[in-house]
Design an enzyme around this catalytic site. Structure first.
Site, PDB file in Angstrom:
ATOM      1  N   SER A  24     -18.897 -47.298  -7.161  1.00 19.43           N
ATOM      2  CA  SER A  24     -20.092 -46.639  -7.654  1.00 19.43           C
ATOM      3  C   SER A  24     -19.776 -45.790  -8.886  1.00 19.43           C
ATOM      4  O   SER A  24     -20.451 -45.886  -9.922  1.00 19.43           O
ATOM      5  CB  SER A  24     -20.609 -45.768  -6.501  1.00 19.43           C
ATOM      6  OG  SER A  24     -21.868 -45.317  -6.756  1.00 19.43           O
ATOM      7  N   ARG A  47     -22.057 -37.166 -10.909  1.00 21.00           N
ATOM      8  CA  ARG A  47     -22.494 -37.006  -9.506  1.00 21.00           C
ATOM      9  C   ARG A  47     -24.006 -36.964  -9.396  1.00 21.00           C
ATOM     10  O   ARG A  47     -24.593 -37.470  -8.439  1.00 21.00           O
ATOM     11  CB  ARG A  47     -21.896 -35.736  -8.912  1.00 21.00           C
ATOM     12  CG  ARG A  47     -20.644 -36.019  -8.117  1.00 21.00           C
ATOM     13  CD  ARG A  47     -20.426 -35.054  -6.978  1.00 21.00           C
ATOM     14  NE  ARG A  47     -20.523 -35.703  -5.672  1.00 21.00           N
ATOM     15  CZ  ARG A  47     -19.549 -36.378  -5.094  1.00 21.00           C
ATOM     16  NH1 ARG A  47     -18.407 -36.559  -5.707  1.00 21.00           N
ATOM     17  NH2 ARG A  47     -19.731 -36.902  -3.897  1.00 21.00           N
ATOM     18  N   HIS A  50     -25.093 -40.413  -9.683  1.00 21.06           N
ATOM     19  CA  HIS A  50     -24.732 -41.065  -8.422  1.00 21.06           C
ATOM     20  C   HIS A  50     -25.766 -40.758  -7.344  1.00 21.06           C
ATOM     21  O   HIS A  50     -26.235 -41.634  -6.632  1.00 21.06           O
ATOM     22  CB  HIS A  50     -23.337 -40.557  -8.010  1.00 21.06           C
ATOM     23  CG  HIS A  50     -22.786 -41.167  -6.778  1.00 21.06           C
ATOM     24  ND1 HIS A  50     -22.561 -40.436  -5.635  1.00 21.06           N
ATOM     25  CD2 HIS A  50     -22.406 -42.426  -6.498  1.00 21.06           C
ATOM     26  CE1 HIS A  50     -22.058 -41.231  -4.708  1.00 21.06           C
ATOM     27  NE2 HIS A  50     -21.956 -42.441  -5.208  1.00 21.06           N
TER      28      HIS A  50
END
Ligand SMILES: C/C1=C2N=C(/C=C3N=C(/C(C)=C4\N[C@@](C)([C@@H]5N=C1[C@](C)(CCC(=O)O)[C@H]5CC(=O)O)[C@@](C)(CC(=O)O)[C@@H]4CCC(=O)O)[C@@](C)(CC(=O)O)[C@@H]\3CCC(=O)O)C(C)(C)[C@@H]/2CCC(=O)O
Length: 221
Positions: A24, A47, A50
């Site tokens: 990812s 992040r 993500h």
């Protein structure tokens, strides 16, 4: 209680957590344009992308280069994290926090419904008014409610103690973009200079906000 049986594989997919994370993050690094993100906030941006599944988020991010160091230092010094929604609280990985920091949401405080009714505002905004004793040097995380961010800005303009950093990413159609613009303009409009991260426009959310906190809390690699 019966023992569960593992189903046969009917689909091809990655099913190991560490592999999923690795692939990812590699995908994000390949697809996202992080050139406008300050180096101190690159991992934070990764992040947040993500947590939201949106590589184009980077274009709408507004990050003060001081945000990550300021928030990290506050957490190391034991500062609490003040959240607008319990969903944000639940998304914080406690084991990452450097000082076993308190992660608070005051939505369930018994004073909240009465204050909201008296002031004719939302419960999330009323809950923010109860943050004052913790606000000085705290890390603020607003991921759901635009009125919570507006209320925080109003408290700061009225002279409330200043937090160390604000992750201000409420989501939605009514007031989200405007409240976040208020955060961006806080220093220019009112001389209140607090390091922050936000996302321009309608995007935001509790998950993305927890992701930002988890990036801030993570030890440097
Ligand atoms: C208008 C509100 C919005 N809520 C959004 C999206 C989601 N909210 C969820 C949940 C479970 C909660 N939202 C409340 C914060 C509730 N939401 C509101 C308010 C009515 C007003 C906030 C505002 O406009 O600033 C707010 C209630 C209040 O009086 O403050 C929640 C407290 C309601 C409740 O269940 O009691 C609750 C949060 C509980 C908690 O975590 O502690 C959703 C999960 C709803 C869903 O999809 O089922 C979702 C989560 C989104 C997220 O990522 O956080 C919006 C879209 C943000 C919207 C505000 C903007 C708009 O355009 O309408």
């Amino acid at each position: 209680m019966s023992t569960p049986t593992r189903p046969r594989h009917h689909y091809t997919y990655v099913d190991r957590g560490a592999d999923i994370y690795r692939d990812s993050f590699a995908t994000i690094r390949r697809e996202a344009d992080l050139s406008a993100v300050p180096p101190s906030a690159e991992r934070l941006a990764v992040r947040m992308i993500h947590g939201s599944g949106q590589v184009d988020l980077a274009a709408d991010l507004v990050v003060d280069p001081r945000l990550v160091p300021a928030a990290r230092a506050a957490l190391e010094a034991g500062a609490p994290i003040l959240c607008d929604a319990t969903m944000v609280v639940r998304g914080v990985t406690r084991s990452r926090l450097p000082a076993d920091n308190e992660v608070l949401c005051l939505l369930e405080d018994p004073r909240v419904p009465g204050l909201a009714q008296e002031w004719g505002t939302t419960r999330t905004a009323a809950a923010v008014s109860l943050w004052e004793p913790w606000l000085e040097g705290a890390v603020v995380a607003i991921g759901n409610a635009p009125t919570a961010l507006f209320h925080l800005l109003e408290m700061l303009v009225d002279g409330a103690p200043r937090p160390a950093a604000v992750v201000g990413c409420p989501v939605g159609f009514i007031g989200a973009a405007e409240s976040k613009q208020g955060l961006v303009d806080l220093a220019a409009d009112h001389g209140i200079d607090v390091p922050f991260v936000t996302v321009r426009g309608r995007r935001g959310g509790s998950a993305m906000t927890s992701s930002a906190l988890n990036a801030i809390a993570q030890e440097e690699e």
